[in-house]
Design a protein around this motif. Sequence first.
Motif, short mmCIF file in Angstrom:
data_model
loop_
_atom_site.label_atom_id
_atom_site.label_comp_id
_atom_site.label_asym_id
_atom_site.label_seq_id
_atom_site.Cartn_x
_atom_site.Cartn_y
_atom_site.Cartn_z
N ALA B 114 35.86 37.28 33.84
CA ALA B 114 36.97 36.23 34.02
C ALA B 114 37.28 35.92 35.28
O ALA B 114 36.47 34.90 36.04
CB ALA B 114 38.17 36.54 32.81
N LEU B 115 37.89 36.78 36.26
CA LEU B 115 38.17 36.37 37.39
C LEU B 115 36.86 36.28 38.19
O LEU B 115 37.48 35.16 38.77
CB LEU B 115 38.91 36.93 37.70
N ALA B 116 36.32 36.79 38.03
CA ALA B 116 34.90 37.00 38.56
C ALA B 116 33.84 35.35 38.52
O ALA B 116 33.44 34.54 39.55
CB ALA B 116 34.01 37.67 38.48
N ASP B 117 33.99 34.92 37.22
CA ASP B 117 33.41 33.39 37.13
C ASP B 117 34.51 32.37 37.76
O ASP B 117 34.12 31.67 37.93
CB ASP B 117 33.58 33.69 35.48
N GLN B 118 35.81 32.55 37.21
CA GLN B 118 36.59 31.68 37.70
C GLN B 118 36.67 31.26 39.01
O GLN B 118 36.74 30.18 39.57
CB GLN B 118 37.78 32.05 36.79
N THR B 119 36.84 32.74 39.93
CA THR B 119 36.65 32.10 41.27
C THR B 119 35.84 32.04 42.43
O THR B 119 35.49 31.25 43.07
CB THR B 119 37.23 33.86 42.18
N ASN B 232 40.58 60.41 37.34
CA ASN B 232 39.79 59.44 37.63
C ASN B 232 40.32 58.03 37.13
O ASN B 232 39.95 57.22 36.34
CB ASN B 232 38.68 59.71 37.20
N LEU B 233 40.82 57.34 38.99
CA LEU B 233 40.51 55.49 37.92
C LEU B 233 39.28 55.11 37.72
O LEU B 233 38.34 55.86 38.66
CB LEU B 233 40.65 54.81 39.58
N ASP B 234 39.36 54.37 36.68
CA ASP B 234 37.97 53.39 36.94
C ASP B 234 38.32 52.24 37.40
O ASP B 234 38.95 51.28 37.63
CB ASP B 234 37.56 53.16 35.65
N VAL B 235 36.84 51.51 37.96
CA VAL B 235 37.08 50.39 39.43
C VAL B 235 35.93 49.31 38.03
O VAL B 235 34.91 49.37 38.23
CB VAL B 235 36.95 50.68 40.25
N TYR B 236 36.07 48.39 37.31
CA TYR B 236 35.80 46.92 37.05
C TYR B 236 34.94 46.08 37.91
O TYR B 236 36.08 45.68 39.13
CB TYR B 236 35.69 46.73 36.29
N MET B 237 34.42 45.80 39.10
CA MET B 237 33.99 45.12 39.82
C MET B 237 32.86 44.64 39.65
O MET B 237 31.68 44.57 38.76
CB MET B 237 33.53 45.99 41.02
N GLN B 238 33.18 42.52 39.46
CA GLN B 238 31.70 42.00 39.25
C GLN B 238 31.60 40.93 40.25
O GLN B 238 32.75 40.68 41.10
CB GLN B 238 32.36 41.19 37.67
N GLY B 239 30.17 40.26 40.29
CA GLY B 239 30.12 38.91 41.59
C GLY B 239 29.58 38.93 42.92
O GLY B 239 29.95 38.16 43.23
N LYS B 240 29.46 40.69 43.02
CA LYS B 240 29.08 40.98 44.17
C LYS B 240 28.11 39.94 44.22
O LYS B 240 28.09 39.69 46.21
CB LYS B 240 28.78 42.81 44.13
N HIS B 241 26.98 39.99 44.15
CA HIS B 241 26.02 39.41 44.27
C HIS B 241 26.26 37.56 44.95
O HIS B 241 25.12 36.79 45.59
CB HIS B 241 24.71 39.90 44.28
N ARG B 242 27.31 37.34 44.44
CA ARG B 242 27.65 35.72 44.82
C ARG B 242 27.96 35.91 46.02
O ARG B 242 27.91 34.07 46.57
CB ARG B 242 28.60 35.82 43.53
N MET B 243 28.57 36.47 46.54
CA MET B 243 28.89 36.59 48.36
C MET B 243 27.33 36.50 49.02
O MET B 243 27.26 35.78 50.23
CB MET B 243 29.10 37.49 48.69
N LEU B 244 25.69 36.86 48.47
CA LEU B 244 25.07 36.16 49.48
C LEU B 244 24.99 34.19 49.57
O LEU B 244 24.19 34.14 50.31
CB LEU B 244 24.00 36.89 48.49
N LYS B 329 44.01 28.63 44.89
CA LYS B 329 43.78 28.75 43.68
C LYS B 329 43.41 29.76 43.57
O LYS B 329 44.00 30.29 41.76
CB LYS B 329 42.46 27.58 43.76
N VAL B 330 42.68 30.76 43.68
CA VAL B 330 42.51 32.78 44.19
C VAL B 330 43.34 32.88 43.59
O VAL B 330 44.18 33.69 41.81
CB VAL B 330 41.74 32.78 44.80
N ILE B 331 45.29 32.84 43.97
CA ILE B 331 46.06 33.33 43.96
C ILE B 331 46.72 32.78 42.03
O ILE B 331 47.17 33.79 41.28
CB ILE B 331 47.43 32.83 44.27
N SER B 332 47.01 31.43 42.02
CA SER B 332 47.35 31.28 40.20
C SER B 332 46.06 31.14 39.68
O SER B 332 46.78 32.11 38.27
CB SER B 332 46.79 29.68 40.12
N GLN B 333 44.99 31.73 39.72
CA GLN B 333 43.95 32.37 38.62
C GLN B 333 44.05 34.00 38.59
O GLN B 333 44.57 34.28 37.29
CB GLN B 333 42.36 32.53 39.14
#
Lengths: 347, 347
Positions: B114-119, B232-244, B329-333
Motif C-alpha cells: 500500500a505504501l509503495a503504491d500510494q507514495t 531475525n527481522l524480516d524486511v518487506y521492501m517494495q517499489g525499488k525499481h520505480r526509482m529508475l 504527503k508522504v508523512i500523512s500517508q
Amino acid sequence: MALDNRKKEVLQAIVDDYVATCEPVGSKALIDRHDFMVSSATLRNDMAELERMGYLEQPHTSAGRIPSDKGYREYVNSLMKVDRLSDAEGKEIKEKLSVSFDEIAELLKAASTALADQTGYISLAMTPKLTSSYLTQLKMLMIEPGKVLVVVVLSAGVVKNRMVRIPDFLTQEQIAQISNAVEQGLSGLPLSEISLITVATAAKDNQKVELPEALLNQVLYEAYTAIKQADNLDVYMQGKHRMLSLPEFSDTKRAQGLFDTLSHDGLVAGYVDEVTKQDEKKEYMIRIGQEITLEGLDDCSFITTTYNVGGKVAGNIGVIGPKRMEYSKVISQINFVRMMLDEKLKQ
Amino acid sequence: MALDNRKKEVLQAIVDDYVATCEPVGSKALIDRHDFMVSSATLRNDMAELERMGYLEQPHTSAGRIPSDKGYREYVNSLMKVDRLSDAEGKEIKEKLSVSFDEIAELLKAASTALADQTGYISLAMTPKLTSSYLTQLKMLMIEPGKVLVVVVLSAGVVKNRMVRIPDFLTQEQIAQISNAVEQGLSGLPLSEISLITVATAAKDNQKVELPEALLNQVLYEAYTAIKQADNLDVYMQGKHRMLSLPEFSDTKRAQGLFDTLSHDGLVAGYVDEVTKQDEKKEYMIRIGQEITLEGLDDCSFITTTYNVGGKVAGNIGVIGPKRMEYSKVISQINFVRMMLDEKLKQ
DNA sequence: GTTTAGCACTCTACCTTTCTGAGTGCTAAA
DNA sequence: TTTAGCACTCAGAAAGGTAGAGTGCTAAAC
C-alpha cells in the motif's frame, strides 16, 4: 542455402567479438583479432552475404556488424564450443553449494546465489513443480484456540505452512485426528488429483471422531487451501541489479521494463514452464531476444535447465542475461550446478 | 541569525517548486508561480542571502537555486504544512489493508504494498523487534525420523519455523515432551533473555522422560537456534525499481549504488533501528541526504515511524524516496498506514 | 569462380565555435 | 528597504567541420 565453412567461422568470430566488446565488429577488426587466411575484402563479401541471409545486422551504414537473433541462434545451435568448467571454478561452485540443508528451499537459494555470482547475470531457481510431487504429510498444530498452523510436506522435500482460523472451541486432539485422517487418505496422491472432494472423502473414510458436518467441512476447507497453496512455485532470483552496469541497459527505461517483468515471479515461472514443455527432450533450453515472449526481455537471453529430485524431473534453474551473453560459459556453469543439485537431491 | 518571514516563504516556495519540477528555481519563475508582493530583484537578494546561510545551492552561476540538505531540513522542521489525507486516498489505503491476516507478516506485506503504491516511492515494513517480544510457544513436529520442524511463536504474532535434524531414533513423543518442557519453562520470557543455558534449565526443570544428556543437549541446541533465528527481522521492501524513472537516478551508476545497499536487508534494518533510537520521542523520524549514513542514499530521504502491537512499540514502517520528496504527503500517508496497523494489531 | 587491392563513398562520433537566454549580482534611484 | 536597469556569466542547443572506421563495388590477379 547453407553456410559454407568460412562463413560459419566468420559468424562465430563476430559473435565472440561482439560478446566481448559490445561494439559492432568490422572486417578489419576481425582480421586483426583472428587468423583468417584471407583479406578483409573477402570477409566483407562474406559479411554482406551473412547480412543478406539474416544472420547479421548493421546499426548504420558505416558501422560494423552485430549478430541478429538468428545469428545468435545459429551460434548456440552449432557454432560455439561448449567448454568444460575450469577445476577452480567447479570447486568454487561446489563450495557455495556445500550447505547443509533441511529444506529444499535452502539449497535452491544457495544454487541461485552461486549462479548469480558465478555468471554475473541474473539467476533463477524454482521449487519443484506440483505435477511431479505428491503429498507425504499433513499436520495441523494448534497455536492458540481458533488458530492452527497447517504444515504440508510434499514428496520433493518441499515444506510449506500456513496459518488458518478455525472455530475456537475445537481441541488439538480433534484437529489432529482430522489431519491424520486426511493425511492417511491422501498421502502418496499427486497434488493435481487432490480436490475438495478427495479431501472430504479421505477424512470421512479414516476419521474416528464424530463432528458436525458443517464444522468438519470448514476445517477440511482450510486444509485443502493450505495444500493447494503449497503447490505455488517459489522463485529465487538474484543479481537483478547487476544488469544496470551493462551498456545495453544504461538506458533506465529499458532496465525498468526488464525489472517490471521480473518482479512478477508468476510470469517468469509460467514462462519457464512453457519453455520446458516445448523443449522437453533437451538438456537445456535457450531462448534468445525476440524469441522470449515476456515483455521487456527483448535484449536478453534466457537459459534454463531442469534438476531432478530422486531421479525424477522436478524444478528449474536458469540464467537471464543480455543477448550478448557468454553462452558456452553460462551453459557449463548451469550444467554444473544442475549436476550438483541432482546429486544432492538423489537421496 | 534567524530567517525573517519572507525568507521562510521564499525557501518554502523554492522547495515546493523544486519538488514539483526537479529544475533549479530562478527568481523570475518564483514570481510567476507565487504571489509575492515584491519584485524579482528583492527575491534575488533574499535568495543570495539564503545561499550564504546554507539553505540553498546553485548548480552553476547562471542557474536557479536548489535546496541544500539544510534547506530541506528547515523545510520539514518548520515550513511545510502537513496536510490531511484526502478521504478518497484514505479509503484506498484502507481497502488495501483490509486483508484478513493470520500472521503479522501478511499484514506487513500488505502495508508495504500500500505504501509503495500510494507514495510512488520505496516502501519498507519490518517485523516487530525482538526486544519487544517474548516467546509464547515452541512446538516440535516430527516430519520424518530424524527431521523435525520447529515452530516458534512470539508474542507479537510472529510465527517462524525451521527444519532441523536430530538423531533419527527419537520418537515424536520424546521430542514433544522436550519441546513442552522448554515451552513451559520459557514462555513469557523476553527473547533477549533466552540463552542456551536458560533453555537447558527449562528443559531439565520441566521434563519427565529420561534421555541421555548428550542427546538431550543436541535437541535443545536445535531448539535454541530456531528460537534465536526467529528474532531475525524480516524486511518487506517494495517499489525499488520505480526509482529508475526519477531524473535523479537516470544515471545507472547511482541507481546501482542505491540498489546495492537496499539489497542488504540487514543494513537497512540496522539503520532504521539506530534512527529510531536517536529520535525516540518523535512521532516520525526523517533523515535527509547526507544525514543518512548508508552508502548510496545521499540523494534520498528516509521517513520512518513505529507501529504498535497490543499498545506497545513494536516494529517500523517507512518510505525511501528522493530528497526531492513530497514530504508532507508522504508523512500523512505513513501516518495513516501506521494508524491502521495499530488498530488492527490492538487485539 | 574466388580472392584481393584499391578507391570512392557514407556516416557517426567528436570537436570547435557560435548563439541564445535564463539567471545572476550590483548600482543607483525611488 | 525595495526596485528598475544593466552588464555579466555560463550551460546547453545549434551549426559547422574533421577524422576515421567501415562499407560496397570494380577490375585485376590467382
